[in-house]
Design a protein around this motif. Structure first.
Motif, PDB file in Angstrom:
ATOM      1  N   LYS A  21     -22.510  -0.349 -48.996  1.00 11.43           N
ATOM      2  CA  LYS A  21     -23.563  -0.983 -49.783  1.00 11.43           C
ATOM      3  C   LYS A  21     -24.566   0.052 -50.262  1.00 11.43           C
ATOM      4  O   LYS A  21     -25.005   0.037 -51.411  1.00 11.43           O
ATOM      5  CB  LYS A  21     -24.263  -2.053 -48.957  1.00 11.43           C
ATOM      6  CG  LYS A  21     -25.392  -2.761 -49.708  1.00 11.43           C
ATOM      7  CD  LYS A  21     -26.019  -3.862 -48.875  1.00 11.43           C
ATOM      8  CE  LYS A  21     -27.132  -4.544 -49.666  1.00 11.43           C
ATOM      9  NZ  LYS A  21     -27.752  -5.649 -48.900  1.00 11.43           N
ATOM     10  N   ASP A  22     -24.975   0.955 -49.390  1.00 10.22           N
ATOM     11  CA  ASP A  22     -25.922   2.022 -49.715  1.00 10.22           C
ATOM     12  C   ASP A  22     -25.264   3.360 -49.425  1.00 10.22           C
ATOM     13  O   ASP A  22     -24.667   3.538 -48.355  1.00 10.22           O
ATOM     14  CB  ASP A  22     -27.200   1.894 -48.887  1.00 10.22           C
ATOM     15  CG  ASP A  22     -27.926   0.577 -49.127  1.00 10.22           C
ATOM     16  OD1 ASP A  22     -27.795   0.039 -50.245  1.00 10.22           O
ATOM     17  OD2 ASP A  22     -28.608   0.096 -48.202  1.00 10.22           O
ATOM     18  N   PHE A  23     -25.387   4.310 -50.345  1.00 12.55           N
ATOM     19  CA  PHE A  23     -24.696   5.587 -50.141  1.00 12.55           C
ATOM     20  C   PHE A  23     -25.253   6.668 -51.053  1.00 12.55           C
ATOM     21  O   PHE A  23     -26.006   6.399 -51.993  1.00 12.55           O
ATOM     22  CB  PHE A  23     -23.192   5.432 -50.402  1.00 12.55           C
ATOM     23  CG  PHE A  23     -22.845   4.918 -51.773  1.00 12.55           C
ATOM     24  CD1 PHE A  23     -22.887   5.742 -52.887  1.00 12.55           C
ATOM     25  CD2 PHE A  23     -22.473   3.597 -51.955  1.00 12.55           C
ATOM     26  CE1 PHE A  23     -22.570   5.280 -54.154  1.00 12.55           C
ATOM     27  CE2 PHE A  23     -22.157   3.111 -53.213  1.00 12.55           C
ATOM     28  CZ  PHE A  23     -22.201   3.949 -54.315  1.00 12.55           C
ATOM     29  N   VAL A  24     -24.821   7.894 -50.768  1.00 12.19           N
ATOM     30  CA  VAL A  24     -25.009   9.042 -51.656  1.00 12.19           C
ATOM     31  C   VAL A  24     -23.620   9.600 -51.936  1.00 12.19           C
ATOM     32  O   VAL A  24     -22.893   9.975 -51.015  1.00 12.19           O
ATOM     33  CB  VAL A  24     -25.897  10.129 -51.023  1.00 12.19           C
ATOM     34  CG1 VAL A  24     -26.020  11.321 -51.968  1.00 12.19           C
ATOM     35  CG2 VAL A  24     -27.273   9.578 -50.673  1.00 12.19           C
ATOM     36  N   PHE A  25     -23.260   9.633 -53.191  1.00 11.09           N
ATOM     37  CA  PHE A  25     -21.920  10.097 -53.596  1.00 11.09           C
ATOM     38  C   PHE A  25     -22.094  11.119 -54.705  1.00 11.09           C
ATOM     39  O   PHE A  25     -22.779  10.861 -55.693  1.00 11.09           O
ATOM     40  CB  PHE A  25     -21.092   8.901 -54.083  1.00 11.09           C
ATOM     41  CG  PHE A  25     -19.773   9.254 -54.701  1.00 11.09           C
ATOM     42  CD1 PHE A  25     -18.941  10.213 -54.136  1.00 11.09           C
ATOM     43  CD2 PHE A  25     -19.349   8.614 -55.855  1.00 11.09           C
ATOM     44  CE1 PHE A  25     -17.726  10.534 -54.703  1.00 11.09           C
ATOM     45  CE2 PHE A  25     -18.129   8.920 -56.436  1.00 11.09           C
ATOM     46  CZ  PHE A  25     -17.316   9.880 -55.862  1.00 11.09           C
ATOM     47  N   GLU A  26     -21.499  12.289 -54.535  1.00 15.70           N
ATOM     48  CA  GLU A  26     -21.611  13.310 -55.577  1.00 15.70           C
ATOM     49  C   GLU A  26     -20.330  14.118 -55.671  1.00 15.70           C
ATOM     50  O   GLU A  26     -19.516  14.141 -54.737  1.00 15.70           O
ATOM     51  CB  GLU A  26     -22.794  14.235 -55.321  1.00 15.70           C
ATOM     52  CG  GLU A  26     -22.649  15.167 -54.144  1.00 15.70           C
ATOM     53  CD  GLU A  26     -23.820  16.130 -54.046  1.00 15.70           C
ATOM     54  OE1 GLU A  26     -23.567  17.351 -53.960  1.00 15.70           O
ATOM     55  OE2 GLU A  26     -24.982  15.674 -54.055  1.00 15.70           O
ATOM     56  N   ALA A  27     -20.157  14.779 -56.797  1.00 17.03           N
ATOM     57  CA  ALA A  27     -18.980  15.615 -56.999  1.00 17.03           C
ATOM     58  C   ALA A  27     -19.289  16.691 -58.033  1.00 17.03           C
ATOM     59  O   ALA A  27     -20.100  16.490 -58.938  1.00 17.03           O
ATOM     60  CB  ALA A  27     -17.791  14.772 -57.472  1.00 17.03           C
ATOM     61  N   LYS A  28     -18.643  17.822 -57.866  1.00 16.55           N
ATOM     62  CA  LYS A  28     -18.699  18.888 -58.872  1.00 16.55           C
ATOM     63  C   LYS A  28     -17.425  18.780 -59.698  1.00 16.55           C
ATOM     64  O   LYS A  28     -16.310  18.943 -59.187  1.00 16.55           O
ATOM     65  CB  LYS A  28     -18.790  20.260 -58.215  1.00 16.55           C
ATOM     66  CG  LYS A  28     -18.853  21.400 -59.239  1.00 16.55           C
ATOM     67  CD  LYS A  28     -18.840  22.763 -58.570  1.00 16.55           C
ATOM     68  CE  LYS A  28     -20.154  23.052 -57.891  1.00 16.55           C
ATOM     69  NZ  LYS A  28     -20.204  24.459 -57.385  1.00 16.55           N
ATOM     70  N   LEU A  29     -17.594  18.480 -60.979  1.00 16.04           N
ATOM     71  CA  LEU A  29     -16.471  18.222 -61.878  1.00 16.04           C
ATOM     72  C   LEU A  29     -16.408  19.282 -62.974  1.00 16.04           C
ATOM     73  O   LEU A  29     -17.436  19.677 -63.512  1.00 16.04           O
ATOM     74  CB  LEU A  29     -16.616  16.832 -62.511  1.00 16.04           C
ATOM     75  CG  LEU A  29     -16.829  15.667 -61.536  1.00 16.04           C
ATOM     76  CD1 LEU A  29     -17.068  14.376 -62.308  1.00 16.04           C
ATOM     77  CD2 LEU A  29     -15.641  15.525 -60.598  1.00 16.04           C
ATOM     78  N   LYS A  30     -15.193  19.683 -63.299  1.00 13.91           N
ATOM     79  CA  LYS A  30     -15.010  20.681 -64.353  1.00 13.91           C
ATOM     80  C   LYS A  30     -14.045  20.134 -65.404  1.00 13.91           C
ATOM     81  O   LYS A  30     -12.909  19.787 -65.078  1.00 13.91           O
ATOM     82  CB  LYS A  30     -14.454  21.979 -63.777  1.00 13.91           C
ATOM     83  CG  LYS A  30     -14.234  23.071 -64.811  1.00 13.91           C
ATOM     84  CD  LYS A  30     -13.695  24.336 -64.174  1.00 13.91           C
ATOM     85  CE  LYS A  30     -13.468  25.429 -65.211  1.00 13.91           C
ATOM     86  NZ  LYS A  30     -12.947  26.672 -64.579  1.00 13.91           N
ATOM     87  N   PRO A  31     -14.480  20.043 -66.651  1.00 11.17           N
ATOM     88  CA  PRO A  31     -13.556  19.580 -67.695  1.00 11.17           C
ATOM     89  C   PRO A  31     -12.566  20.675 -68.066  1.00 11.17           C
ATOM     90  O   PRO A  31     -12.914  21.857 -68.091  1.00 11.17           O
ATOM     91  CB  PRO A  31     -14.484  19.267 -68.872  1.00 11.17           C
ATOM     92  CG  PRO A  31     -15.661  20.160 -68.661  1.00 11.17           C
ATOM     93  CD  PRO A  31     -15.827  20.311 -67.181  1.00 11.17           C
TER      94      PRO A  31
END
Length: 359
Positions: A21-31
């Motif tokens: 329900k509550d979170f911190v979500f992140e990612a390093k993305l490269k096109p």
């Protein structure tokens, strides 16, 4: 050990156990714009111009996407890359997007080959970051419960790194984390005779926010408190002609207000009908009515029958809730409706007659 794709089509990768329900979500993305053998990533023979980002979805199938335009990062040299961010809740590959929430170019001189995107979810609020820079937030009422987390791409992409942290049941800790980047703005919301709204519920430190104090028919703003303290004169003095107050917060802040009705003897009934160039009634219009006193500002849309019916004060001087309001009876009416049509007219209320206005 990096997930990547060089396919020219929409793909979603869901993370195992990233459901909260509550979170911190992140990612390093490269096109990436080319396959391993150096060919352009394409769809039906044309080079793909898609987006890369994060996606959240509920068990009911509601979802939101937080993404960056891929080619504006991948195709340009360092220092000339452009970060264009967007959220949406409906998408069909990279050809069509709908229910767009936020959309903005945030950096025209980006100097990285990849981008870190972060979503912090707390109840039905979604807070968006690129790198450690707070971008904006939006409330999505249908997604207040648990959601799945994943990566979204409609073109080539490498997931260079990612993290997910479950904050369910740890609301205070999550609020403390958000407070490192933002100030929270709390407003009274919808009331019987008016409403108080904010342009953002969380404001990046050093950024502006706009508070709107909008009266309903018959009414006028008579009280304002900021953190429980009377600030009516100060804020009214700084308002624009649309009852909007813009400032830079220096701490969490809350606003409350009171709207008071004029006496029925002080009001005139306005009936407004919008018509196009063929004299056909238009029901999807937006209107704004501006009085000579800037607190006499009213806006909205016609009712289901296509009429705007308002009661607004006529010429006179009135004592309401301990305050004096001088009304000269003159008003300006601005409207906009389909196909970018705009309208303007003016009128004066000096007696008690009901006036029908057609535009």
């Amino acid at each position: 050990n990096k997930v990547q794709t060089a396919a020219g089509r929409t793909q979603i990768l869901w993370l195992k156990d990233a459901y909260a329900k509550d979170f911190v979500f992140e990612a390093k993305l490269k096109p990436i714009g080319k396959t391993a053998d150096g060919k352009d990533i394409s769809l039906r023979g044309e080079r793909v111009s898609g987006r890369i980002g994060l996606i959240n979805e509920t068990t009911n199938g509601d979802y939101t996407i937080f993404s960056a335009d891929a080619r504006s990062i991948g195709d340009k040299s360092v220092g000339q890359k452009i970060v264009q961010l967007q959220t949406c809740q409906q998408i069909d590959s990279f050809h069509w997007q709908n229910l767009i929430g936020l959309s903005e170019t945030v950096d025209k001189n980006y100097d990285q080959e990849d981008i870190v995107l972060r979503v912090i979810k707390q109840d039905d609020m979604f807070y968006y970051f690129y790198g450690d820079t707070y971008w904006g937030c939006e409330r999505i009422a249908d997604m207040q419960d648990e959601t799945y987390c994943g990566f979204y791409t409609s073109q080539g992409m490498v997931v260079e790194s990612y993290s997910f942290e479950n904050y369910t049941g740890k609301s205070a800790e999550l609020t403390a984390k958000l407070s490192e980047y933002v100030y929270f703005v709390d407003v009274a919301g919808e009331m019987t005779r008016g409403s108080v709204s904010t342009s953002a519920y969380a404001v990046g430190k050093g950024q502006e926010v706009t508070i709107s104090f909008l009266p309903k028919s018959k009414s006028v703003l008579t009280q304002i408190t900021k953190d429980g303290v009377d600030v009516y004169d100060e804020i009214v003095n700084e308002m624009n002609e649309k009852c909007e107050y813009t400032f830079i917060p220096t701490a969490d802040v809350s606003f409350d207000a009171e709207f008071t009705a004029f006496s029925n003897n002080d009001l005139v009934k306005a009936v407004i009908v919008f018509q196009d160039e063929n004299d056909v009634q238009v029901k999807d219009a937006n209107y704004e009515i501006v009085g000579s006193n800037k607190l006499l500002f009213y806006k909205g849309t016609p009712n289901s029958s296509g009429y705007v019916i308002l009661q607004i004060p006529k010429q006179g001087e009135y004592e309401i809730d301990g305050r004096t309001f001088v009304v000269d009876g003159s008003y300006s009416l601005y409207s906009s409706f389909g196909n970018n049509h705009d309208g303007y007219t003016s009128f004066s209320w000096t007696d008690e007659k009901t006036v029908r206005r057609e535009m």
